[in-house]
Motif scaffolding. Structure first.
Motif, mmCIF file in Angstrom:
data_model
loop_
_atom_site.group_PDB
_atom_site.id
_atom_site.type_symbol
_atom_site.label_atom_id
_atom_site.label_comp_id
_atom_site.label_asym_id
_atom_site.label_seq_id
_atom_site.Cartn_x
_atom_site.Cartn_y
_atom_site.Cartn_z
ATOM 1 N N ALA A 10 0.829 -1.209 0.000
ATOM 2 C CA ALA A 10 0.000 0.000 0.000
ATOM 3 C C ALA A 10 0.862 1.258 0.000
ATOM 4 N N ALA A 11 1.949 1.252 0.773
ATOM 5 C CA ALA A 11 2.834 2.423 0.826
ATOM 6 C C ALA A 11 3.521 2.652 -0.519
ATOM 7 N N PRO A 49 15.010 -9.238 7.124
ATOM 8 C CA PRO A 49 13.931 -9.542 8.071
ATOM 9 C C PRO A 49 13.058 -8.338 8.440
ATOM 10 N N ARG A 50 13.452 -7.142 8.044
ATOM 11 C CA ARG A 50 12.630 -5.961 8.310
ATOM 12 C C ARG A 50 11.579 -5.746 7.221
ATOM 13 N N LEU A 51 11.706 -6.508 6.155
ATOM 14 C CA LEU A 51 10.786 -6.398 5.018
ATOM 15 C C LEU A 51 9.798 -7.561 5.056
ATOM 16 N N PRO A 52 8.685 -7.425 4.316
ATOM 17 C CA PRO A 52 7.771 -8.579 4.214
ATOM 18 C C PRO A 52 8.525 -9.783 3.645
ATOM 19 N N ASP A 103 12.182 3.416 5.109
ATOM 20 C CA ASP A 103 11.333 3.545 6.296
ATOM 21 C C ASP A 103 11.383 2.258 7.123
ATOM 22 N N ALA A 104 11.330 1.113 6.460
ATOM 23 C CA ALA A 104 11.361 -0.173 7.161
ATOM 24 C C ALA A 104 12.725 -0.427 7.794
ATOM 25 N N GLY A 126 15.404 8.518 -0.939
ATOM 26 C CA GLY A 126 14.719 9.651 -0.322
ATOM 27 C C GLY A 126 15.401 10.109 0.949
ATOM 28 N N ARG A 127 16.699 9.868 1.050
ATOM 29 C CA ARG A 127 17.480 10.230 2.227
ATOM 30 C C ARG A 127 18.703 11.062 1.808
#
Length: 135
Positions: A10-11, A49-52, A103-104, A126-127
């Motif tokens: 969705a993001a 592991p921070r991602l789906p 972000d994740a 975006g950083r």
């Protein structure tokens, strides 16, 4: 705690302004496959592991990269894998996916990931880095 697939999709869909979930999913798969080829060792293993789970599998099983791609060539490579993409739409795809990945990841891991990549990737995620000359 890994981000779940639905919020991740969705993001990306919202940031990329995709008209369908399939468009967003295609961008996610291509961008993460290319990113996985450029990250090595601990950072890639820590990011996965921070991602789906679907995203983690793509990230951890990339096509091997023969050389690190500059940020510009990364965008062009993304466009080459997406039917009908232009350099501009590929840049949009990359930014939509990598900003959600950032972000994740969180700030600390993102800083370490950016140290592995050639200059210019900070903007793709975006950083923007402080003190970076504007092009």
């Amino acid at each position: 705690m890994p981000m779940r697939w639905e919020p991740f999709l969705a993001a990306v869909r919202e940031r990329g302004e995709y008209s369908s979930p399939e468009e967003a999913e295609r961008a996610i798969r291509v961008v993460l496959a290319l990113l996985g080829a450029h990250l090595v060792g601990g950072e890639r293993a820590e990011l996965a592991p921070r991602l789906p789970e679907t995203c983690a599998l793509v990230l951890l099983n990339p096509l091997p990269a023969h050389e690190p791609l500059s940020a510009e060539r990364f965008v062009r490579a993304t466009g080459a894998w997406i039917d009908g993409a232009t350099d501009e739409t590929a840049k949009w795809d990359v930014g939509a996916v990598l900003s959600v990945v950032a972000d994740a990841a969180g700030e600390d891991l993102m800083n370490r990931v950016l140290l592995q990549l050639p200059p210019g990737y900070d903007l793709l995620f975006g950083r923007p880095r402080p003190g970076r000359p504007l092009e």
